[in-house]
Structures are given as structure tokens and as C-alpha cells.
Motif scaffolding. Sequence first.
Motif, PDB file in Angstrom:
ATOM      1  N   GLU A   1      -0.219  -3.815   0.436  1.00  0.00           N
ATOM      2  CA  GLU A   1      -0.852  -2.600  -0.055  1.00  0.00           C
ATOM      3  C   GLU A   1      -1.200  -2.708  -1.537  1.00  0.00           C
TER       4      GLU A   1
ATOM      5  N   ASP B   1      -5.010  -2.213  -2.889  1.00  0.00           N
ATOM      6  CA  ASP B   1      -5.395  -1.246  -3.927  1.00  0.00           C
ATOM      7  C   ASP B   1      -6.091  -1.939  -5.091  1.00  0.00           C
TER       8      ASP B   1
ATOM      9  N   ASP C   1      -6.068  -2.546   6.264  1.00  0.00           N
ATOM     10  CA  ASP C   1      -5.080  -1.521   5.914  1.00  0.00           C
ATOM     11  C   ASP C   1      -5.258  -0.285   6.789  1.00  0.00           C
ATOM     12  N   ARG C   2      -6.501   0.175   6.944  1.00  0.00           N
ATOM     13  CA  ARG C   2      -6.747   1.384   7.744  1.00  0.00           C
ATOM     14  C   ARG C   2      -6.378   1.156   9.215  1.00  0.00           C
TER      15      ARG C   2
ATOM     16  N   ASN D   1      -2.665   1.159   9.509  1.00  0.00           N
ATOM     17  CA  ASN D   1      -2.130   2.515   9.331  1.00  0.00           C
ATOM     18  C   ASN D   1      -2.259   3.321  10.623  1.00  0.00           C
ATOM     19  N   ARG D   2      -3.415   3.228  11.277  1.00  0.00           N
ATOM     20  CA  ARG D   2      -3.604   3.968  12.539  1.00  0.00           C
ATOM     21  C   ARG D   2      -2.576   3.527  13.583  1.00  0.00           C
TER      22      ARG D   2
ATOM     23  N   HIS E   1       0.874   4.891  12.769  1.00  0.00           N
ATOM     24  CA  HIS E   1       1.013   6.296  13.165  1.00  0.00           C
ATOM     25  C   HIS E   1       1.176   6.419  14.673  1.00  0.00           C
TER      26      HIS E   1
ATOM     27  N   LYS F   1       4.913  -1.133   8.373  1.00  0.00           N
ATOM     28  CA  LYS F   1       4.504   0.117   7.742  1.00  0.00           C
ATOM     29  C   LYS F   1       5.220   1.309   8.387  1.00  0.00           C
TER      30      LYS F   1
ATOM     31  N   PRO G   1      -4.596   9.226  12.098  1.00  0.00           N
ATOM     32  CA  PRO G   1      -5.029   9.200  10.694  1.00  0.00           C
ATOM     33  C   PRO G   1      -4.979   7.767  10.151  1.00  0.00           C
ATOM     34  N   ASP G   2      -5.852   7.481   9.171  1.00  0.00           N
ATOM     35  CA  ASP G   2      -5.880   6.119   8.635  1.00  0.00           C
ATOM     36  C   ASP G   2      -5.203   6.001   7.268  1.00  0.00           C
ATOM     37  N   HIS G   3      -4.488   7.051   6.846  1.00  0.00           N
ATOM     38  CA  HIS G   3      -3.742   6.943   5.592  1.00  0.00           C
ATOM     39  C   HIS G   3      -2.395   6.264   5.858  1.00  0.00           C
ATOM     40  N   ARG G   4      -1.774   5.760   4.826  1.00  0.00           N
ATOM     41  CA  ARG G   4      -0.501   5.054   4.966  1.00  0.00           C
ATOM     42  C   ARG G   4       0.605   6.026   5.382  1.00  0.00           C
TER      43      ARG G   4
END
Length: 627
Positions: free
Chosen positions: A39, A43, A64-65, A68-69, A72, A104, A164-167
Amino acid sequence: MTHVRSTPAARKSAVTPDASPPTDALDNAAIRALPHFFEHSCDRNPEAVAVVCENVELTYAELDRRANRLAHLLGSRGVTPGRTVGILLERSVDAYVALLAVIKAGATYVPLDPSFPAERIAFIAQDADLCELVTASDLRHRTAQLPCPFLELDAVDRALAEQPDHRPGIDIDPTSWSYVIYTSGTTGRPKGVAVSHASIANFLHVVTPIYRVNAQDRVYQGLSIAFDFSVEEIWPAWIAGATLVAGPTDGRRVGQGLGDFLLTHAITVLCCVPTLLTTIEAELPKLRSLLVSGEACPPDLVRRWSRPGRRILNAYGPTETTVTATCGELTPHRPVTIGTPLPTYRVYILDERLRPVDEGAGGEICVGGPGVAVGYVNRPDLTTERFVPNPVEHERAEIPRVYRTGDLGRRTPSGEIEYLGRVDTQVKIRGYRIELGEIEEVLREDDAIENAVVTPVEHDGVVQDLVGYVTLTDRAGGTSHDVLRERLRTSLQSRLPDYMIPSFVEVLSEFPLLAADKVDRTALPSPTSPPLNRRSTAHVAPGTALEWHLADVWTEILGGAAISVEDDFFCDLGGHSMAAARLISRLRREPELRGVAMGDLYAHPTVRGLARFVEADAAAAAARPPS
């Protein structure tokens, strides 16, 4: 009192760290969990290409996205911090997504190789207490009997798209397990090595300035994630913001095909076992960094690959010490050693009573420091036996535990460590760590077998194959040896990965013994039986001069009894990709066979078939008008 001679990180290293590392990722010591390294790079440069796999490219932000999905989705299915999640996928973009997603989510990833037999996968799933297995539908034949739910990524596109695609932002305890990797065990079952986030984070902090991967590098990734050497391919690349190039999974994994792949993809950093390196004949002008590990590196290989501007590193370390414990830079005309300990690591050379040996004497390599793993999953007895309190009492406060590697070594006058072999029967074959006792236990389970011994076979000083030797009980009766071998082959294939299955099984009336009634492994005869995989077909002798010549070369490479010209190199003779590469390299030394390629052997895997192909190709070349 014996003066203690440990090898601390403070001694002069056999490798020189980069004074100004190519990334600021490690300037922040707060990074103490594995996903945060990725990550951080994401960034810093989200649009850099993180991975190339066949025709697919993903930037750091895209990878990353996607991870993240999936993280979740795993959370919605009950995956929580501290649980274990298996990953059973071929090398693919999905495999990298899954690896990142599991950590993650705060869980521990347990990588499984698709080549593992279903019974081995089922054992690991139960032993590791998997709460989920990330896999694909085309591997369902491996997952049908598993004691855990599984998630087939190719069947959940809609569910993933809705996540969602946020961490996830999971708070990861550095002392929690990051991954569990299963290695061969002496009991007939593999054993899981649990490695904490703190250990792997420490490893990545200290190797980044040594390995010197930079953001412009293209790093080859050819090892299964089920083996921890893959960590050295993947994570230093991602820390630097480099591009990871996933290797092929077909015949291009070795030899000319691999050389062409590395050239085409302009690979600059290559990590591999020395055996694989011996199969590559191509010049690789872009290659600037070469890391070898997993087995002893022959000096002539160093001379063959050394170039101005190219760095060759030799890394050593068992899974139990978090990937690599020592590292040294290899140069021509210098002895090959395993270097000196990485910063923060400590190496002791101890005798059988765990006392330091005299300077320059041989002893067991024992490793201490933050890289020492948590221990073995569900094996407190073995953990206690191998992970011991530091016997050097005045250093115990700083280095409380050491791992007994079972490897023998000594310190050279320059302070580097020379590898001397094993104290037991563990071997490395094509980079895979194998406990011969695990194979012997499977052989002994047959009612006809009284005792079993498995030994390695070396080619050019490197272990390439295995031979099993068995003696029979009275219950064997009149069982034919061919019937017995077929039964053993079936049993071995149901329990062990391909690389652990002996190429031959020899039936002996008795074993040669040493004075202490132990088997004299050095006195066991060379194999004379047919290869274990050979089908029961009639032997067909060579009929032409070329067939005779090819049969002789095949026997030279594979060993064993006379080869039928209709035996399949892979299916009947137990040939593997490394043996195929050695065969092609051997044939290409001869002018009339210089054009034979790896793909030709895969297309024509019998002596007769390859001979006819060579003859037809030569005839076609002769018929073409001169240009």
C-alpha cells in the motif's frame, strides 16, 4: 570455557547494502505488517505497473482496488483477523489479488500448489484449520472433499463488483501470523511453518537495501507461492514500485523457452535455483541482478553468468527463519559461500551438544533473531525440538531463541559461512525441500514392504532425482515386482507432490549395513529397474543409428534400464522439466542436433518420434534451395 563465536549482523557483511536505497519505503519503521508495504508503494506511484501476467497488466492502484474488493468479500463470508485462508490457484493475476486480499483482511494466507495431490491438500486444509479456500472452478477436482468452504473467484464476479474498493483498514497485530507454508515432514505428513508479520516485515526492511531492486526493474516471478522463495521475487519488487512479470506455466518454464521469455520481457532481476539457471543458454543483456537460492551453487555457474554490471547474490535460509538468513555476493574465482547473516540475524555454529565449535570447525548452523518463525502448526513437540532457547546464555536476552537448521557449516577465515551439507536425510531437489523420511513412511505403509530407504541421485553435483529401495516381508509372497511397483506408484502419487516421487523403486533382498546396523546408503546399487512411471508395454529396441544415439543420451540423462524407443520421456520415464532441459542442452552440443528445442521434445516425447522429427527436418532443410 569455550569462547563464543557467533556471527552477528555487525560483522563485515559479504554483501554491501546500497548507501541510498532506491525507495523510501523502509525509511518508515512503522511499517510492521505485510500489506502495508504494498500500500505504501501504491500511494507513492499508483499508476506504475505492478504485475504483468500473460496479456494482462495491472497498475498498483488497479491491483489494490481488486484486492480490497476481495478482502471485503472475504470479510462478509466470516474471515476475520487471526483466521487462516487457503489459496489454491495457478500463477495468475487472481493469485496475486488473493494473496493481498487475505492479508488485507487480517487473516493468515496458506498457499497451496495446484500440483499437490487432493489428499495432501485436504490434510493441509484440516491441519491449518482453514476457514476459507480461495480457488477457481477448474480446480474443483482438488477441492471436492475439503473440510472448509471455498470461494471460486471465476464464479463471483458480480459479488466482487458489489464490494467497496477502499482498503478494509484492519488493525493487524505484528505478532499475528502472516502466512503458513507447509514443508516436507519426516512423519509421512507435511508440517506447517507459521511466520509472523513482525518477522516478514523485519526481513523486508533489511533486505531491501541489499537486493537493490528499483522502480525501473522488471522482476521475474516464476516460483509457486506455496514456496517461500517466491517472497523474494514478489515483495522486494513491490516495495520498490517495480513491475512483477509472472512467468509461464507451460514448457517455457525452463531451458530455451525460459531464456526467450526473459529476453522478450526484458527481465532485469531474476531469482531462481541454480538447477534452473543451468538450463538457460540465452544471453540476457538486460539482466543486472541475479539471486540464487534453494540449493548449492556450483562455482562454474558463477563464472558462466558473471558479467560487468551484473550482481550475483547467493541467499540461504530455511522457511523457519523467514525466507533468508544469510546472503553473500558471488564473483568468479572466489569460493562459493552462503555469505554472512542479514542485519538483525545471528548465526551460531554449534556442536551436537549445542556448544560453539572452534573457529573454522564444522557444526550445525543455528539461526537467531527476529526472523525466527513462530513454530510449527499443531506440532508443539517438534517446535520444542527445533526452536530452542539460545544456548549462548549471555546473548539470550537479545536473542532468546534459535532455530536448529540441521544444516552443517563452518566459518571461513574471511568470516563468511561455508555450507557443508546436512546432519540428517533432508535434501533439496530442484529447489524443493524434501524429508526423505516422509517418502519412506509412505512406502512402508504397503503390507509387502519390510523396510524402505530413499536416496538422492546427483547429476553434475546437484540432486536431480530420487531412488527408493525396499525389502519385502513374508506377506509379499509371490507378488511380482512389477505389480508391487505399480501399487507403490499409485500410493505415492495419491499422497505426495510429483517432485517427491522416486524415479525408480528397487527391490532388494537385504540392505547393506554399517557396523552399527544402520543402512549404508553409499553402498546401495545404482537403479536397474524400469522407471516407476513406465507403462507395461513391450520393449522396442532402436532401429536406426540416430535412435540408438538418442536412446544412449536419454539413458545418460535419466539412468536406469534400457529405454524403449516408444517410451514417453515424461509419462513413462519420469522425466521432468529440468531433466528435459538437461537433455536438450546435451543434444544441442552436437552440430547435427543443434536445432532441437524444448518444444520439439514436448511434441515428440519418444526416442522414435524425436528421431523421425530430426530426420524429416534435416531432409526438408537439404531440399530447400540455397538462399
